[in-house]
Scaffold this active site. Structure first.
Site, PDB file in Angstrom:
ATOM      1  N   CYS A 109      -3.466   2.226   6.880  1.00 30.22           N
ATOM      2  CA  CYS A 109      -3.427   3.633   6.453  1.00 30.22           C
ATOM      3  C   CYS A 109      -3.282   3.799   4.938  1.00 30.22           C
ATOM      4  O   CYS A 109      -3.468   4.895   4.421  1.00 30.22           O
ATOM      5  CB  CYS A 109      -2.295   4.366   7.169  1.00 30.22           C
ATOM      6  N   HIS A 233       0.301  10.216   3.071  1.00 31.38           N
ATOM      7  CA  HIS A 233      -0.370   9.810   4.303  1.00 31.38           C
ATOM      8  C   HIS A 233       0.106  10.721   5.434  1.00 31.38           C
ATOM      9  O   HIS A 233       1.303  10.955   5.603  1.00 31.38           O
ATOM     10  CB  HIS A 233      -0.034   8.349   4.591  1.00 31.38           C
ATOM     11  N   ASN A 263      -3.138  11.513  12.824  1.00 29.25           N
ATOM     12  CA  ASN A 263      -3.143  10.425  11.848  1.00 29.25           C
ATOM     13  C   ASN A 263      -4.522   9.755  11.863  1.00 29.25           C
ATOM     14  O   ASN A 263      -4.854   9.041  12.805  1.00 29.25           O
ATOM     15  CB  ASN A 263      -2.043   9.417  12.217  1.00 29.25           C
TER      16      ASN A 263
END
Ligand code: UT7
Length: 309
Positions: A109, A233, A263
């Site tokens: 990520c 993030h 996500n």
């Protein structure tokens, strides 16, 4: 010193929207739990890493109004490549009509920030124009019987064109970090599903985001007060709130899109950044802090001075 500036961007989300209520029909969960514990309300599912990258990349080329052949290199961040070999960037390079080198980066990520920083390395040694894409299709590797992960992860892509500048450019400070001793807390074997110790990830996420952000700010010679917008993030609203609290940046100056996207891993930071830009939240000269964390456990941050194309 040669630097870089973003001259165009694009985003791509699959058409199919899956709400928390849709998920509760599939597994033992509910909208209230997911909303309270994560902030996520819905996510987009579908497509391949190449197809989403081609869509966001095409939009970035269109916005920048440039000839695809003028790009010197494509860096694609993904941890969900369509095939083991060749890199998904090869498929994207061909589909977009690029005539240049292309490679994938996998830092989970944190990957988009890694790719963006790597692109600046190539600009510093002579590249004139880079394409940077962050895309993941985590829905393809999620175990749909595991409510601990299935509610979190989704698909999406963000792309940008970064042009060389005669000055130091818009990247004021950066930090890339990893701690491989923690690889067991979040991983997927080749061909396997994503496995996660959610609590262990949560515990470390806040600390490594804050550490990385502070290092980038220090390198930029700035304090958090200078930051107009923090783009973290988009993993979990509670992680974002805790990190922002520790950094001392209010939520009004933080980009949050996870309620709509879940996500999206490599897609997460570019989707949130370009959403803010498209909504007119950024003006010339604004200082923006990108900060992410992910499997590996990686962390990455970049302090940039927004230059309106
Ligand atoms: O890009 C990096 C990606 N990873 C992350 O960011 C993950 C970081 N971790 C997290 O976001 C959180 O740890 C989760 C959202 C995964 C879980 O939240 P939590 O507050 O740590 O919940 P928990 O695992 O402690 O579970 C609390 C309760 C448990 O029930 P009991 O034992 O208290 O009766 C779970 O069984 O909630 C239950 N539970 C659920 N209930 C409804 C766990 N998952 C679910 C669910 N729906 N999806």
């Amino acid at each position: 010193m040669t630097g870089g500036r973003i001259i165009g961007w694009g985003s791509a989300l699959p058409d199919k929207v899956v709400t928390n209520d849709d998920l509760s029909a599939l597994m033992d969960t509910n909208d209230e739990w997911i909303t309270e514990r994560t902030g996520i309300k819905r996510r987009h599912i579908g497509g391949s890493t190449a197809s989403l990258s081609i869509e966001s990349g095409r939009k970035a080329l269109f916005m920048a109004k440039i000839d695809p052949a003028s790009i010197d290199c494509l860096v694609l961040s993904t941890s969900t490549p369509d095939r083991a070999v060749p890199a998904t960037s090869a498929t994207v390079q061909n589909a977009l009509g690029l005539r240049c080198g292309a490679f994938d980066v996998n830092a989970a990520c944190s990957g988009f920030v890694y790719a963006y920083v790597v692109a600046h390395g190539l600009l510093a040694i002579g590249a004139k124009r880079m394409m940077v894409i962050g895309t993941d299709t985590l829905s393809r590797i999620v175990d749909w019987s595991d409510r601990g992960t299935a509610i979190l992860f989704a698909d999406g892509s963000g792309a940008c064109i970064v042009d060389a500048t005669p000055d130091a450019g818009q990247l004021l400070g950066w930090d890339l970090d990893a701690d491989g001793s923690l690889e067991h807390v979040l991983y997927a074997e080749i061909g396997g599903n994503l496995r996660m110790d959610g609590k262990a990830v949560f515990r470390r996420a806040v600390r490594i985001m804050v550490d990385s952000a502070r290092k980038s700010l220090h390198k930029a010679g700035l304090t958090i007060d200078a930051v107009k917008l923090c783009v973290p993030h988009q993993a979990n609203l509670r992680i974002i709130e805790a990190a922002c609290r520790q950094l001392g940046i209010p939520m009004e100056r933080t980009a949050v899109t996870l309620h709509e996207t879940g996500n999206t891993s490599s897609g997460s930071i570019p989707l949130a950044l370009f959403d803010a830009a498209d909504r007119g939240r950024l003006s010339n000269g604004d200082v923006v802090l990108l900060v992410g964390f992910g499997a590996g456990m990686t962390a990455a941050s970049a302090v940039i001075e927004w230059r309106q194309p």
